[in-house]
Design a protein around this motif. Structure first.
Motif, PDB file in Angstrom:
ATOM      1  N   THR A 136       0.844  -1.197   0.000  1.00 24.81           N
ATOM      2  CA  THR A 136       0.000   0.000   0.000  1.00 24.81           C
ATOM      3  C   THR A 136       0.876   1.243   0.000  1.00 24.81           C
ATOM      4  O   THR A 136       1.805   1.354   0.810  1.00 24.81           O
ATOM      5  N   ASN A 175       0.674   4.944   0.923  1.00 22.32           N
ATOM      6  CA  ASN A 175      -0.196   5.811   1.714  1.00 22.32           C
ATOM      7  C   ASN A 175       0.289   7.257   1.604  1.00 22.32           C
ATOM      8  O   ASN A 175       1.179   7.696   2.324  1.00 22.32           O
ATOM      9  N   THR A 214      -1.376  -0.496  -4.219  1.00 20.11           N
ATOM     10  CA  THR A 214      -2.688   0.071  -3.908  1.00 20.11           C
ATOM     11  C   THR A 214      -2.480   1.445  -3.287  1.00 20.11           C
ATOM     12  O   THR A 214      -1.746   1.594  -2.303  1.00 20.11           O
ATOM     13  N   GLY A 236      -2.279  -4.068  -5.281  1.00 22.49           N
ATOM     14  CA  GLY A 236      -1.143  -4.177  -4.363  1.00 22.49           C
ATOM     15  C   GLY A 236      -0.764  -5.584  -3.972  1.00 22.49           C
ATOM     16  O   GLY A 236       0.164  -5.781  -3.179  1.00 22.49           O
TER      17      GLY A 236
END
Length: 269
Positions: free
Chosen positions: A117, A119, A132, A239
């Protein structure tokens, strides 16, 4: 005619353009492309059996599979010939002869995935569809605490897709760890096997914990519910990477231990 030889192979692929590993009619799959290329090099039809069946959009850095052939080729000839015939987003990494009783799926004692991920507030361009993207801030401590509840043997009916065909929803998660490297959150998970969408549903639940929609201590209750409809949405496939399969020593000693690509799949837990 030569006696058949069993080969184990390692494949990496970006799954974005495919409807998953498994061969299907009228849609592109990893298995179909690989079988076509191997059959051309072998000059006879070849069936490839993988350790796992990734679904649409999921990637792999080291999918282990096997095939049988009567063709006599060097490892270099297999690798060079097959990779010449494969699309650019699928590559054969390695090939080794194995004992005749090796089976990539049934002999596997564990499979391992990583879910990556990114972020950050803005969406990525270079890593589009390879991680992702999650734009909301995530509470990593709460997510780490939540992972502890998944470890061990459980009925994971709450975390399986409605399309899952497995007759047994019980799985043994050997380890599940979430760690952070800058803006990257990496979930490393290994189990004896996985249900359809199981890792993505676990990750979707961890996203809910990380955004304070659920508490870490809610996880045991969600597992006991055995009801997928009561859980948060499934996380994106972008992901998710199949990174390895593991076998008893008599097979594992034959299999190369190569660095994984992309580099973040080698980050220490």
């Amino acid at each position: 005619m030569n006696a058949p030889t069993t080969y184990a192979i390692g494949i990496e692929f970006i799954g974005t353009n495919y409807k998953g590993w498994q061969r299907q009619q009228e849609v592109a799959s990893i298995q179909a492309h690989l079988e076509h290329a191997l059959s051309k090099v072998a000059n006879h039809p070849i069936e490839v059996i993988a350790a796992g069946r990734t679904d649409a959009g999921v990637h792999a850095s080291n999918m282990v599979a096997h095939f049988n052939t009567t063709a006599t080729r060097t490892a270099h000839q297999w690798l060079r010939g097959v990779n010449t015939l494969l699309p650019n987003d699928i590559a054969l990494r390695w090939l080794v002869p194995m004992p005749d009783d090796f089976h990539a799926r049934f002999a596997a004692t564990a499979r391992r995935y990583r879910y990556i991920t990114l972020n950050q507030p803005y969406r990525p361009a270079i890593l589009h569809r390879q991680v992702t993207h999650f734009y909301e801030p995530l509470d990593v401590d709460s997510m780490m605490a939540a992972t502890l509840h998944f470890c061990g043997t459980h009925d994971f009916s709450s975390f399986r897709s409605s399309l899952c065909q497995s007759k047994k929803p019980v799985r043994d998660i050997h380890h599940i760890k979430l760690f952070q490297h800058g803006a990257y959150f990496v979930l490393d998970i290994q189990a004896d096997g996985f249900l359809h969408h199981m890792v993505r549903n676990i990750m979707g639940t961890l996203f809910a914990v990380g955004t304070n929609k659920l508490l870490a201590d809610d996880i045991p209750h969600l597992i006991k519910l055995k009801d997928r409809s009561q859980l948060p949405p499934t996380a994106d496939a972008d992901g998710l990477y199949f990174i390895n399969a593991y076998y008893p020593d008599k097979f594992q000693t034959h299999i190369p231990n190569l660095p994984l690509t992309p580099l973040w799949l080698n980050l220490p837990v």
